[in-house]
Design an enzyme around this catalytic site. Structure first.
Site, PDB file in Angstrom:
ATOM      1  CB  SER A 121      61.054  42.048  67.315  1.00 33.04           C
ATOM      2  OG  SER A 121      60.159  41.756  68.371  1.00 33.04           O
ATOM      3  CB  THR A 171      55.590  43.444  65.541  1.00 33.80           C
ATOM      4  OG1 THR A 171      56.099  44.024  64.432  1.00 33.80           O
ATOM      5  CG2 THR A 171      54.271  44.142  65.929  1.00 33.80           C
ATOM      6  CB  THR A 179      57.123  46.999  65.822  1.00 32.67           C
ATOM      7  OG1 THR A 179      57.906  46.080  65.092  1.00 32.67           O
ATOM      8  CG2 THR A 179      56.816  48.115  64.837  1.00 32.67           C
ATOM      9  NE  ARG A 199      58.959  48.902  56.655  1.00 28.89           N
ATOM     10  CZ  ARG A 199      58.576  48.191  57.401  1.00 28.89           C
ATOM     11  NH1 ARG A 199      58.777  48.057  58.897  1.00 28.89           N
ATOM     12  NH2 ARG A 199      57.737  46.990  57.438  1.00 28.89           N
ATOM     13  CB  VAL A 200      56.333  54.225  58.671  1.00 25.44           C
ATOM     14  CG1 VAL A 200      55.005  54.090  59.630  1.00 25.44           C
ATOM     15  CG2 VAL A 200      57.179  55.337  59.183  1.00 25.44           C
ATOM     16  N   GLY A 201      56.447  50.956  59.067  1.00 24.66           N
ATOM     17  CA  GLY A 201      55.477  49.438  58.560  1.00 24.66           C
ATOM     18  C   GLY A 201      54.145  49.782  59.103  1.00 24.66           C
ATOM     19  CB  THR A 203      53.424  40.227  64.443  1.00 19.29           C
ATOM     20  OG1 THR A 203      53.180  38.847  64.454  1.00 19.29           O
ATOM     21  CG2 THR A 203      53.338  40.556  65.706  1.00 19.29           C
ATOM     22  N   GLY A 204      54.409  40.617  61.510  1.00 19.78           N
ATOM     23  CA  GLY A 204      55.003  40.134  60.365  1.00 19.78           C
ATOM     24  C   GLY A 204      55.000  41.189  59.214  1.00 19.78           C
TER      25      GLY A 204
HETATM   26  N1  GLY Z   1      54.701  44.313  61.269  1.00 18.20           N
HETATM   27  C1  GLY Z   1      56.038  45.219  61.708  1.00 18.20           C
HETATM   28  C2  GLY Z   1      56.507  45.994  60.542  1.00 18.20           C
HETATM   29  O1  GLY Z   1      56.407  45.698  59.307  1.00 18.20           O
HETATM   30  O2  GLY Z   1      57.268  46.955  60.726  1.00 18.20           O
END
Ligand code: GLY
Length: 371
Positions: A94, A221, A239, A249-251, A272-273
């Site tokens: 992860s 993450t 992460t 895609r950026v989280g 995280t999540g």
């Molecule tokens: N929390 C990590 C992500 O959604 O990229």
């Protein structure tokens, strides 16, 4: 580090830190050591992988961070050195090297860092080719006037800063999982958002059930936050993001206020999540704001979990009970060294390291059952 941090070592470390401050600075040198020590109970908290993976060494991330912090290192340096262990560990799918790749099979990494005392921040997003994005985020903090570099620009910056750029951060394991995902999903899924979403949910659930993916690693993450005895607070989040994401895609992880927020006078929160849920609510910022208004870390995060639940109204994001069908976890400390791990759903654990040593503790939760 053994399971207990030696208290005498801590006192010695405090003394060493005071001496070096006395040599290097003016105002800090005048502060009596006893005041520094009573400012906060030192603690490092992180997601559970911070006390699981060792990358072949003897210490986990929280152990390393805590030990360095107690030895007088800058808090952010200590936290980043800790998460580097997880970033470099090929078994954690992860984060960093060996993180699960995007839909094109490319590992793209996100990270942010915040330094409470210096009131500075740095982040990178969709960075390819560098195993330790947290170090690049720290270089953004230290070497630039900016807070966030993305994609090719982030990679060029990293190269210019002397980081080795690798052509591929996949391990045999992460590439194998991607190939399996590719085999199972409809290559035309971009054309139909509804069936894409259904197909992805089904495939993810199957791969988790068959042990090909760790359920907690769909979003992956590690977040790690620490406060030293002087009450200096820092945080880092790093992460590989959502497994099989659309390239680019950026989280939440690299976004200040979402995957991480530090207010040097108040506290820190990170997550995280499911990043999309966090981004919509800017949860880490709100948790720290709640603490600024006087809430305990636990209450501050539970309040924000309620807000996230309220903001989740799309049917595809709800389970049969009408609750969010995803997980989201928060790691929170305040300037006194009080801390909490809080998740949307019960059954999660988080890593803590104090003078009593490193351990996993159960998280508080808003909802019972599973997503
Ligand atoms: N929390 C990590 C992500 O959604 O990229």
């Amino acid at each position: 580090m053994g399971s207990r941090i030696n208290r005498r070592g801590f006192v010695r470390a405090g003394t060493a830190a005071s001496v070096s401050l006395a040599i290097g600075g003016k105002a800090e040198a005048a502060a009596p050591q006893v005041m520094q020590r009573s400012a906060a109970t030192p603690v490092v908290v992180s997601s559970d992988n911070g006390n699981v993976y060792r990358n072949g060494g003897s210490q986990t991330a929280v152990e390393k961070s805590f030990q360095m912090m107690m030895g007088g290192s800058d808090v952010l340096d200590a936290l980043v050195a800790g998460v580097n262990i997880v970033e470099l560990d090929p078994l954690d799918t992860s984060v960093g090297y060996g993180g699960l790749p995007n839909a094109d099979g490319v590992v793209q990494l996100d990270s942010s860092v915040m330094h409470g005392p210096k009131k500075r921040a740095g982040g990178v997003a969709a960075l390819e080719g560098v195993r330790t994005p947290s170090l690049v985020a720290k270089a953004v903090l230290e070497q630039t006037d900016h807070h966030l570099l993305v994609g090719e620009g982030a990679q060029r910056f990293a190269r210019n800063m002397g980081f080795a750029i690798e052509p591929d951060l996949n391990t045999e394991r992460s590439r194998g999982r991607w190939l399996e995902w590719k085999r199972r999903t409809d290559p035309l899924h971009y054309l139909d958002p509804k069936s894409r979403s259904d197909a992805e949910c089904r495939v993810r659930a199957e791969m988790v059930a068959e042990g090909l993916m760790d359920g907690r690693h769909q979003y992956g993450t590690i977040n790690c936050d620490g406060v030293n005895a002087k009450g200096e607070i820092c945080g880092v989040t790093t992460t590989s993001g959502l497994a099989w994401k659309i390239p680019g895609r950026v989280g939440d992880s690299p976004i200040l206020g979402a995957g991480l927020y530090v207010n040097g006078e108040v506290g820190a929160a990170g997550s995280t999540g499911r990043g999309e849920a966090n981004l919509f609510s800017l949860a880490s910022y709100q948790i720290v704001e709640n603490m600024r208004l006087g809430m305990h870390p636990k209450d501050a995060a539970i309040d924000v979990c309620r807000r996230i639940q309220k903001n989740t109204i799309e049917k595809r994001l709800l389970n049969d009970g009408g609750h969010p069908n995803f997980g989201l976890e928060f790691y929170v400390i305040n300037a006194r060294g009080q801390y909490a791990g809080v998740s949307l759903y019960e059954g999660q654990r988080f890593a803590v390291c104090t003078e009593q040593g490193a351990r996993l503790e159960p998280m508080e939760s808003l909802l019972s059952g599973k997503p």
